[in-house]
Motif scaffolding. Structure first.
Motif, PDB file in Angstrom:
ATOM      1  N   ALA A  69       2.039 -16.781   4.281  1.00  0.00           N
ATOM      2  CA  ALA A  69       2.173 -16.954   5.737  1.00  0.00           C
ATOM      3  C   ALA A  69       3.216 -15.994   6.304  1.00  0.00           C
ATOM      4  O   ALA A  69       3.001 -15.392   7.362  1.00  0.00           O
ATOM      5  CB  ALA A  69       2.543 -18.400   6.064  1.00  0.00           C
ATOM      6  N   ALA A  70       4.332 -15.833   5.602  1.00  0.00           N
ATOM      7  CA  ALA A  70       5.376 -14.916   6.060  1.00  0.00           C
ATOM      8  C   ALA A  70       4.865 -13.472   6.073  1.00  0.00           C
ATOM      9  O   ALA A  70       5.153 -12.705   7.006  1.00  0.00           O
ATOM     10  CB  ALA A  70       6.612 -15.034   5.167  1.00  0.00           C
ATOM     11  N   LEU A  77       2.931  -7.748  13.021  1.00  0.00           N
ATOM     12  CA  LEU A  77       3.882  -6.943  13.789  1.00  0.00           C
ATOM     13  C   LEU A  77       3.934  -5.477  13.349  1.00  0.00           C
ATOM     14  O   LEU A  77       4.460  -4.640  14.082  1.00  0.00           O
ATOM     15  CB  LEU A  77       5.289  -7.549  13.667  1.00  0.00           C
ATOM     16  N   GLU A  78       3.408  -5.195  12.177  1.00  0.00           N
ATOM     17  CA  GLU A  78       3.496  -3.836  11.616  1.00  0.00           C
ATOM     18  C   GLU A  78       2.494  -2.903  12.288  1.00  0.00           C
ATOM     19  O   GLU A  78       1.340  -3.247  12.472  1.00  0.00           O
ATOM     20  CB  GLU A  78       3.241  -3.878  10.106  1.00  0.00           C
ATOM     21  N   ALA A  83       2.358   1.208   5.882  1.00  0.00           N
ATOM     22  CA  ALA A  83       3.080  -0.046   5.665  1.00  0.00           C
ATOM     23  C   ALA A  83       2.118  -1.235   5.744  1.00  0.00           C
ATOM     24  O   ALA A  83       2.250  -2.198   4.982  1.00  0.00           O
ATOM     25  CB  ALA A  83       4.200  -0.200   6.688  1.00  0.00           C
ATOM     26  N   ARG A  84       1.141  -1.166   6.642  1.00  0.00           N
ATOM     27  CA  ARG A  84       0.139  -2.235   6.756  1.00  0.00           C
ATOM     28  C   ARG A  84      -0.678  -2.353   5.466  1.00  0.00           C
ATOM     29  O   ARG A  84      -0.945  -3.451   4.997  1.00  0.00           O
ATOM     30  CB  ARG A  84      -0.792  -1.987   7.944  1.00  0.00           C
ATOM     31  N   ARG A  85      -1.069  -1.193   4.901  1.00  0.00           N
ATOM     32  CA  ARG A  85      -1.833  -1.204   3.641  1.00  0.00           C
ATOM     33  C   ARG A  85      -1.013  -1.845   2.528  1.00  0.00           C
ATOM     34  O   ARG A  85      -1.530  -2.635   1.732  1.00  0.00           O
ATOM     35  CB  ARG A  85      -2.264   0.202   3.257  1.00  0.00           C
TER      36      ARG A  85
END
Length: 111
Positions: A69-70, A77-78, A83-85
């Motif tokens: 969940a975190a 937000l990314e 960074a998303r990958r």
């Protein structure tokens, strides 16, 4: 009917109590608050989960669910694609581990 989970919960609660982990907790000596989601499981298991959570003794399956969940919150937000990958890969890994923990629990409990 007493299940294996009831016995395990009872053993862990007794151990936490013997080690003093259940002393001085908020709400000590008071009835547990009403939680509608707890109605989905038997009351003994619900009480066991609540006591373990307040003592900081969460099952690995629950800890992984919180971590997932975190990571989902961070992912929302990314904006950087790389960074998303990386976050998506981490979420995938944790989801796999969570599924393995859930399956192990189901097998252990004979479900």
């Amino acid at each position: 009917m007493v299940t294996r989970w009831d016995k395990i919960s009872e053993q862990r609660m007794r151990k936490a109590e013997a080690e003093g982990h259940l002393k001085g907790l908020s709400g000590e000596g008071k009835p547990l608050p009403h939680r509608p989601e707890a109605a989905l499981i038997d009351s003994g298991t619900a009480v066991g989960h609540r006591i373990m959570a307040e003592a900081g003794a969460l099952p690995r399956e629950i800890e992984l669910k919180k971590q997932i969940a975190a990571l989902h919150e961070r992912l929302a937000l990314e904006t950087d694609p790389a960074a998303r990958r990386a976050l998506m890969a981490e979420v995938s890994t944790l989801q796999t581990r969570h599924a393995m923990e859930a399956e192990a629990r189901r097998k252990f409990m004979g479900m």
